[in-house]
Design a protein around this motif. Structure first.
Motif, PDB file in Angstrom:
ATOM      1  N   GLU A  31       0.692  -1.061   0.160  1.00 32.01           N
ATOM      2  CA  GLU A  31       0.277   0.066  -0.182  1.00 32.01           C
ATOM      3  C   GLU A  31       0.875   1.233   0.123  1.00 32.01           C
ATOM      4  O   GLU A  31       0.148   2.406   0.140  1.00 32.01           O
ATOM      5  N   ASN A 189       2.168  -5.003   4.137  1.00 32.31           N
ATOM      6  CA  ASN A 189       0.964  -4.944   4.072  1.00 32.31           C
ATOM      7  C   ASN A 189       0.458  -4.002   5.591  1.00 32.31           C
ATOM      8  O   ASN A 189       0.514  -4.496   6.483  1.00 32.31           O
ATOM      9  N   THR A 193      -5.788  -4.225   4.674  1.00 26.27           N
ATOM     10  CA  THR A 193      -6.036  -5.214   3.616  1.00 26.27           C
ATOM     11  C   THR A 193      -5.848  -6.366   4.080  1.00 26.27           C
ATOM     12  O   THR A 193      -6.069  -7.164   4.502  1.00 26.27           O
TER      13      THR A 193
END
Length: 214
Positions: A31, A189, A193
């Motif tokens: 991300e 992550n 997520t």
């Protein structure tokens, strides 16, 4: 000892400039926009060896009997730093990966030090803002080589213990030389997520990386 000091016998010094760049260069999704980049030096069916350049990190240590509890406490300390709890009051971009240094496995009731680190973005690699929390430190890691095993899902104490044990077993069976007294749990992550998560275990290489081919 600070986080990432385990990469050659668990203690080395800064040697070369960091390779921090676009996460889009990695073969998996994160991300964040900036990541620690690497070169694959060799690869076999069960693991790969990577070379990372030196880098600047912000790090903290939590002593606990629980890795999962230590992860939460350490993450919140470092998150406050990048949200402005530093001597410049700057908000700092989140990067990947988040790294947790873990010592050799102990009994459930035994405490140990867990060291978490956030990679600083490229613009703060040379001159990072100083933390205002005395439990948070700036650390400069040297260039290093690690054996890597990747897995999905979530990085908890049980999954990390299983994956690190499997990696060390495979390294022993292959005849690779590695540092057996510490490893690193790697998360790419955030908690929001839910699918296609990417985690890793890193074990420091000793000697020359070894990846046997069948």
């Amino acid at each position: 000892m600070y986080l990432l000091a385990g990469f050659v016998g668990c203690l080395l010094f800064l040697t070369v400039e960091a390779e921090v760049g676009k996460c889009s260069y990695l073969p998996f999704k994160t991300e964040t926009s900036q990541c620690m980049l690497y070169n694959v030096t060799c690869k076999c069916d069960t693991y790969e060896a990577r070379h990372y350049e030196a880098a600047t990190w912000v790090t903290t240590t939590v002593r606990s009997w629980s890795m999962d509890y230590a992860c939460y406490v350490a993450f919140m300390r470092l998150y406050k730093y990048i949200c402005g709890e530093n001597d410049q009051g700057k908000s700092i971009e989140m990067t990947s990966p988040v790294v947790m240094k873990i010592g050799e496995e102990k009994w459930l009731w035994e405490e140990q030090d867990y060291q978490m680190s956030f990679l600083l973005p490229k613009e703060h690699q040379a001159y990072p803002p100083e933390p205002t929390d005395h439990d948070v430190l700036i650390y400069k890691s040297p260039a290093f080589d690690v054996y890597v095993r990747s897995y999905g899902g979530w990085m908890f104490s049980l999954s990390d213990s299983h994956q690190s044990g499997e990696l060390m077993y495979d390294l022993e069976m292959s005849g690779a030389s590695f540092e057996p007294d510490c490893h690193f749990g790697i998360a790419y992550n955030g908690p929001k997520t839910l699918f296609n998560r990417h985690n890793e275990v890193w074990v420091p290489v000793t000697g020359k990386p070894h990846c046997p081919y069948k």
